[in-house]
Motif scaffolding. Structure first.
Motif, PDB file in Angstrom:
ATOM      1  N   CYS A  88      13.767  -2.431   0.744  1.00  0.00           N
ATOM      2  CA  CYS A  88      12.553  -1.043   2.152  1.00  0.00           C
ATOM      3  C   CYS A  88      13.290  -0.697   2.240  1.00  0.00           C
ATOM      4  O   CYS A  88      12.888   0.475   3.487  1.00  0.00           O
ATOM      5  N   GLU A  89      14.722  -1.048   2.328  1.00  0.00           N
ATOM      6  CA  GLU A  89      15.741   0.638   3.321  1.00  0.00           C
ATOM      7  C   GLU A  89      16.824   1.209   2.740  1.00  0.00           C
ATOM      8  O   GLU A  89      17.190   2.538   2.615  1.00  0.00           O
ATOM      9  N   THR A  90      17.080   1.034   1.299  1.00  0.00           N
ATOM     10  CA  THR A  90      17.402   1.579   0.615  1.00  0.00           C
ATOM     11  C   THR A  90      17.431   2.262  -0.631  1.00  0.00           C
ATOM     12  O   THR A  90      17.806   3.037  -1.404  1.00  0.00           O
ATOM     13  N   GLY A  91      16.944   1.891  -1.369  1.00  0.00           N
ATOM     14  CA  GLY A  91      15.155   2.351  -2.361  1.00  0.00           C
ATOM     15  C   GLY A  91      16.262   1.621  -3.592  1.00  0.00           C
ATOM     16  O   GLY A  91      17.131   0.696  -3.168  1.00  0.00           O
TER      17      GLY A  91
ATOM     18  N   HIS B 214       8.692  -6.901   6.254  1.00  0.00           N
ATOM     19  CA  HIS B 214       8.135  -6.440   6.191  1.00  0.00           C
ATOM     20  C   HIS B 214       7.426  -6.199   7.618  1.00  0.00           C
ATOM     21  O   HIS B 214       6.413  -6.975   7.708  1.00  0.00           O
ATOM     22  N   ASP B 215       6.732  -4.983   7.836  1.00  0.00           N
ATOM     23  CA  ASP B 215       6.064  -5.770   9.608  1.00  0.00           C
ATOM     24  C   ASP B 215       5.044  -4.484   9.001  1.00  0.00           C
ATOM     25  O   ASP B 215       4.219  -4.137   8.037  1.00  0.00           O
ATOM     26  N   ALA B 216       4.222  -4.333  10.179  1.00  0.00           N
ATOM     27  CA  ALA B 216       3.250  -3.858  10.351  1.00  0.00           C
ATOM     28  C   ALA B 216       2.502  -2.789   9.801  1.00  0.00           C
ATOM     29  O   ALA B 216       1.990  -2.065   8.997  1.00  0.00           O
ATOM     30  N   CYS B 217       4.194  -1.595  10.054  1.00  0.00           N
ATOM     31  CA  CYS B 217       4.038  -0.196   9.530  1.00  0.00           C
ATOM     32  C   CYS B 217       4.120  -0.671   8.244  1.00  0.00           C
ATOM     33  O   CYS B 217       3.393   0.624   7.691  1.00  0.00           O
ATOM     34  N   MET B 218       4.458  -1.297   7.465  1.00  0.00           N
ATOM     35  CA  MET B 218       4.634  -0.975   6.157  1.00  0.00           C
ATOM     36  C   MET B 218       3.065  -1.510   5.666  1.00  0.00           C
ATOM     37  O   MET B 218       2.813  -0.907   4.752  1.00  0.00           O
ATOM     38  N   LYS B 219       2.749  -2.385   6.151  1.00  0.00           N
ATOM     39  CA  LYS B 219       0.797  -3.243   5.903  1.00  0.00           C
ATOM     40  C   LYS B 219       0.079  -2.126   6.099  1.00  0.00           C
ATOM     41  O   LYS B 219      -0.515  -1.486   5.332  1.00  0.00           O
ATOM     42  N   GLU B 220       0.622  -1.090   7.169  1.00  0.00           N
ATOM     43  CA  GLU B 220      -0.450  -0.603   7.799  1.00  0.00           C
ATOM     44  C   GLU B 220      -0.680   1.228   5.957  1.00  0.00           C
ATOM     45  O   GLU B 220      -1.257   1.472   6.602  1.00  0.00           O
ATOM     46  N   LYS B 221       0.541   1.137   5.521  1.00  0.00           N
ATOM     47  CA  LYS B 221       0.492   2.237   4.947  1.00  0.00           C
ATOM     48  C   LYS B 221       0.606   2.061   3.614  1.00  0.00           C
ATOM     49  O   LYS B 221       1.359   2.441   2.499  1.00  0.00           O
ATOM     50  N   MET B 222       0.212   0.353   3.640  1.00  0.00           N
ATOM     51  CA  MET B 222       0.423  -0.360   1.850  1.00  0.00           C
ATOM     52  C   MET B 222       1.153   0.176   1.340  1.00  0.00           C
ATOM     53  O   MET B 222       1.755   0.148   0.075  1.00  0.00           O
ATOM     54  N   GLU B 223       2.352   0.401   1.704  1.00  0.00           N
ATOM     55  CA  GLU B 223       4.173  -0.119   1.000  1.00  0.00           C
ATOM     56  C   GLU B 223       3.990  -1.080   0.393  1.00  0.00           C
ATOM     57  O   GLU B 223       4.236  -2.137   1.460  1.00  0.00           O
TER      58      GLU B 223
END
Length: 74
Positions: free
Chosen positions: A68-71, A22-31
């Protein structure tokens, strides 16, 4: 349609934010709650997966990893 309902109760159990992948992009998009909401819109760098220890995994009989990668499973 995912097996896991996208509910506030399930979101409270979600551990996606603690995952090494779970990276910065996912955190920024609140995923998060990928097992219910589907795969990330971010590029996933596999750094480890904790889906197997998520409380939702046994509760809903989930068997895959890296949601997070496959659903989620359908």
């Amino acid at each position: 349609m995912a097996k896991v309902p996208d509910t506030p109760e399930n979101m409270a159990k979600c551990i996606c934010g603690q995952c090494p992948s779970h990276d910065a992009c996912m955190k920024e998009k609140m995923e998060g709650l990928f097992c219910a909401k589907g795969k990330s819109s971010c590029e996933v760098t596999q750094k480890g997966c904790i889906c197997g220890v998520c409380p939702l995994t046994p509760e809903f009989g989930l068997t895959k990893l890296y949601y997070c990668e496959t659903g989620a499973e359908e």
